[in-house]
Design an enzyme around this catalytic site. Structure first.
Site, PDB file in Angstrom:
ATOM      1  N   ASP A   4      55.746  38.237  35.257  1.00 11.74           N
ATOM      2  CA  ASP A   4      55.116  38.353  36.524  1.00 11.74           C
ATOM      3  C   ASP A   4      55.247  37.169  37.472  1.00 11.74           C
ATOM      4  OD1 ASP A   4      53.517  39.179  38.530  1.00 11.74           O
ATOM      5  OD2 ASP A   4      51.599  38.622  37.439  1.00 11.74           O
ATOM      6  N   THR A  23      45.962  42.153  46.204  1.00 12.08           N
ATOM      7  CA  THR A  23      44.570  42.651  46.408  1.00 12.08           C
ATOM      8  C   THR A  23      43.575  41.456  47.018  1.00 12.08           C
ATOM      9  OG1 THR A  23      44.227  42.476  44.170  1.00 12.08           O
ATOM     10  CG2 THR A  23      44.623  44.700  44.586  1.00 12.08           C
ATOM     11  N   LYS A  54      56.852  37.798  40.638  1.00 10.16           N
ATOM     12  CA  LYS A  54      56.757  38.534  41.960  1.00 10.16           C
ATOM     13  C   LYS A  54      57.889  37.813  42.636  1.00 10.16           C
ATOM     14  CE  LYS A  54      51.719  39.211  41.799  1.00 10.16           C
ATOM     15  NZ  LYS A  54      51.387  38.485  40.561  1.00 10.16           N
ATOM     16  N   LYS A  61      51.415  39.621  29.559  1.00 12.03           N
ATOM     17  CA  LYS A  61      52.056  39.201  30.967  1.00 12.03           C
ATOM     18  C   LYS A  61      52.076  37.708  31.117  1.00 12.03           C
ATOM     19  CE  LYS A  61      49.422  39.445  34.841  1.00 12.03           C
ATOM     20  NZ  LYS A  61      49.974  38.244  35.644  1.00 12.03           N
ATOM     21  N   GLN A  94      37.431  39.149  40.660  1.00 12.41           N
ATOM     22  CA  GLN A  94      37.703  40.499  40.872  1.00 12.41           C
ATOM     23  C   GLN A  94      36.601  41.208  41.898  1.00 12.41           C
ATOM     24  OE1 GLN A  94      40.681  41.594  40.881  1.00 12.41           O
ATOM     25  NE2 GLN A  94      41.769  40.622  39.110  1.00 12.41           N
ATOM     26  N   ASP A 104      62.925  36.854  48.064  1.00 12.80           N
ATOM     27  CA  ASP A 104      63.422  35.928  48.484  1.00 12.80           C
ATOM     28  C   ASP A 104      64.821  36.670  49.386  1.00 12.80           C
ATOM     29  OD1 ASP A 104      65.331  33.498  48.774  1.00 12.80           O
ATOM     30  OD2 ASP A 104      64.273  32.633  47.365  1.00 12.80           O
ATOM     31  N   ILE A 105      65.843  36.136  49.614  1.00 15.34           N
ATOM     32  CA  ILE A 105      67.062  37.076  49.908  1.00 15.34           C
ATOM     33  C   ILE A 105      67.660  37.778  48.853  1.00 15.34           C
ATOM     34  CG2 ILE A 105      67.580  35.322  51.827  1.00 15.34           C
ATOM     35  CD1 ILE A 105      70.006  34.514  49.914  1.00 15.34           C
ATOM     36  N   PRO A 106      68.423  38.884  49.366  1.00 11.29           N
ATOM     37  CA  PRO A 106      68.679  39.892  48.158  1.00 11.29           C
ATOM     38  C   PRO A 106      69.628  39.196  47.072  1.00 11.29           C
ATOM     39  CG  PRO A 106      69.166  40.944  50.253  1.00 11.29           C
ATOM     40  CD  PRO A 106      68.501  39.412  50.689  1.00 11.29           C
ATOM     41  N   ASN A 107      70.632  38.388  47.420  1.00 15.04           N
ATOM     42  CA  ASN A 107      71.287  37.800  46.624  1.00 15.04           C
ATOM     43  C   ASN A 107      70.624  36.949  45.495  1.00 15.04           C
ATOM     44  OD1 ASN A 107      74.025  37.157  45.406  1.00 15.04           O
ATOM     45  ND2 ASN A 107      73.683  35.105  45.973  1.00 15.04           N
ATOM     46  N   THR A 108      69.425  36.060  45.823  1.00 14.07           N
ATOM     47  CA  THR A 108      68.671  35.417  45.278  1.00 14.07           C
ATOM     48  C   THR A 108      67.837  36.402  44.253  1.00 14.07           C
ATOM     49  OG1 THR A 108      68.875  33.783  46.685  1.00 14.07           O
ATOM     50  CG2 THR A 108      67.127  33.458  45.089  1.00 14.07           C
ATOM     51  N   ARG A 164      40.823  38.225  31.527  1.00 15.80           N
ATOM     52  CA  ARG A 164      39.635  37.650  30.964  1.00 15.80           C
ATOM     53  C   ARG A 164      38.706  38.494  30.248  1.00 15.80           C
ATOM     54  NH1 ARG A 164      38.469  35.363  36.912  1.00 15.80           N
ATOM     55  NH2 ARG A 164      39.626  37.166  37.231  1.00 15.80           N
ATOM     56  N   ASP A 190      46.801  34.062  31.317  1.00 16.72           N
ATOM     57  CA  ASP A 190      46.549  33.236  32.274  1.00 16.72           C
ATOM     58  C   ASP A 190      46.061  31.963  31.551  1.00 16.72           C
ATOM     59  OD1 ASP A 190      47.600  34.874  34.229  1.00 16.72           O
ATOM     60  OD2 ASP A 190      45.722  35.781  34.398  1.00 16.72           O
ATOM     61  N   ARG A 196      37.955  46.392  34.784  1.00 16.86           N
ATOM     62  CA  ARG A 196      36.961  45.883  33.978  1.00 16.86           C
ATOM     63  C   ARG A 196      36.209  46.931  33.246  1.00 16.86           C
ATOM     64  NH1 ARG A 196      38.996  41.900  34.932  1.00 16.86           N
ATOM     65  NH2 ARG A 196      38.457  40.036  35.819  1.00 16.86           N
TER      66      ARG A 196
HETATM   67  O1  C5P Z   1      41.312  38.168  34.154  1.00 14.22           O
HETATM   68  P1  C5P Z   1      41.743  39.295  35.104  1.00 14.22           P
HETATM   69  O2  C5P Z   1      41.417  40.567  34.293  1.00 14.22           O
HETATM   70  O3  C5P Z   1      40.916  39.436  36.465  1.00 14.22           O
HETATM   71  O4  C5P Z   1      43.341  39.058  35.341  1.00 14.22           O
HETATM   72  C1  C5P Z   1      44.045  40.235  36.049  1.00 14.22           C
HETATM   73  C2  C5P Z   1      45.480  39.578  36.152  1.00 14.22           C
HETATM   74  O5  C5P Z   1      46.106  40.368  36.870  1.00 14.22           O
HETATM   75  C3  C5P Z   1      45.958  38.212  36.604  1.00 14.22           C
HETATM   76  O6  C5P Z   1      46.815  37.786  35.760  1.00 14.22           O
HETATM   77  C4  C5P Z   1      46.176  38.346  37.831  1.00 14.22           C
HETATM   78  O7  C5P Z   1      47.034  37.230  38.528  1.00 14.22           O
HETATM   79  C5  C5P Z   1      46.878  39.699  38.063  1.00 14.22           C
HETATM   80  N1  C5P Z   1      46.809  40.191  39.351  1.00 14.22           N
HETATM   81  C6  C5P Z   1      45.476  40.784  40.089  1.00 14.22           C
HETATM   82  N2  C5P Z   1      45.553  41.356  41.225  1.00 14.22           N
HETATM   83  C7  C5P Z   1      46.848  41.534  41.707  1.00 14.22           C
HETATM   84  C8  C5P Z   1      48.081  41.173  41.236  1.00 14.22           C
HETATM   85  C9  C5P Z   1      48.118  40.691  40.051  1.00 14.22           C
HETATM   86  O8  C5P Z   1      44.428  40.490  39.675  1.00 14.22           O
HETATM   87  N3  C5P Z   1      46.761  42.413  42.794  1.00 14.22           N
END
Ligand code: C5P
Length: 232
Positions: free
Chosen positions: A61, A120, A63, A34, A190, A66-70, A211, A12, A181
């Protein structure tokens, strides 16, 4: 024995040079990477190729929703890029997922196709406001079942939901969990977190960690400490 490379480091960062400064200190035999919307929008597929040329497997990542074809076309593009894992929102529906599955099945070594259950960041109230009343955890289980039936290889879910999804979907369905964590680490934004060891015990296959590794003064040492905590 814990299999290698259970940790996916979330890159990130806003710039390629910041991301590379970390990547140069990581070992592709010990972790995967990622790449999310920010870095991809700034640096594009060329940067994913840089990471892959250094031996890293990449979870793209983006995510898709969109529509299925896209979405099927986007997944095919991700497969052409050679990424290890790609994801979409399960709420795009069974036909969207099936279209992606069909396109990836035509590829010789397709990426793993993973579905996001619920973000989340969404509370019960947020979900009610967009017309989805009820318990978020029940919705996660329902979406995981729908996604599995439509051909997903696994889902992204909170480690707090991993045990229930594992019990419902069986041992071969891949569970990717952010919100991890190490004990004593800063939570940042988080809220609902688990330690890496507890997340694996709950059934997670892949731990997405940002992080606690990316912000450490010695990222490789931070990664090793997390690996050690998994073996202990
Ligand atoms: O820094 P941290 O460990 O919180 O990063 C978590 C990563 O997981 C970030 O890239 C965040 O966008 C991703 N993520 C998340 N919760 C989700 C989906 C993805 O924290 N539900």
């Amino acid at each position: 024995m814990i299999p290698a490379k259970r940790i996916i480091v979330a890159l990130d960062f806003a710039t390629e040079s910041q991301a590379l400064a970390l990547v140069e200190r990581l070992d592709p035999t010990r972790c995967r990477l990622k790449v999310g919307k920010e870095l991809f929008t700034r640096c594009g597929p060329a940067f994913v190729e840089v990471l892959q040329s250094r031996g890293f497997e990449v979870f793209l990542d983006l995510k898709f929703h969109d529509i299925p074809n896209t979405v099927a076309g986007a997944c095919a593009a991700a497969a052409d890029l050679g990424v290890w894992m790609v994801n979409l929102h399960i709420s795009g529906g069974a036909r969207m997922i099936e279209a992606a599955r069909t396109r990836l099945d035509a590829v010789s070594t397709p990426p793993l196709l993973i579905g996001v259950t619920l973000l989340t960041s969404l509370s019960r109230e947020d979900l009610g406001a967009v017309g989805c009343p009820g318990e978020p955890s029940e919705r996660v289980l329902a979406l995981a079942a729908l996604g599995h039936a439509a051909g997903l290889d696994g889902v992204v879910c909170s480690p707090l939901e991993a045990a229930a999804v594992r019990a419902a979907q069986g041992p071969d369905f891949r569970l990717v969990t952010p919100g991890v964590r190490p004990a004593g680490a800063a939570l940042g934004d988080q809220v609902r977190v688990m330690t890496p060891r507890d997340a694996l015990a709950a059934g997670a296959d892949d731990l997405v960690i940002g992080r606690p590794i990316t912000a450490a003064s010695d990222p490789l040492a931070a990664l090793r400490a997390i690996e050690d905590s998994l073996m202990a």
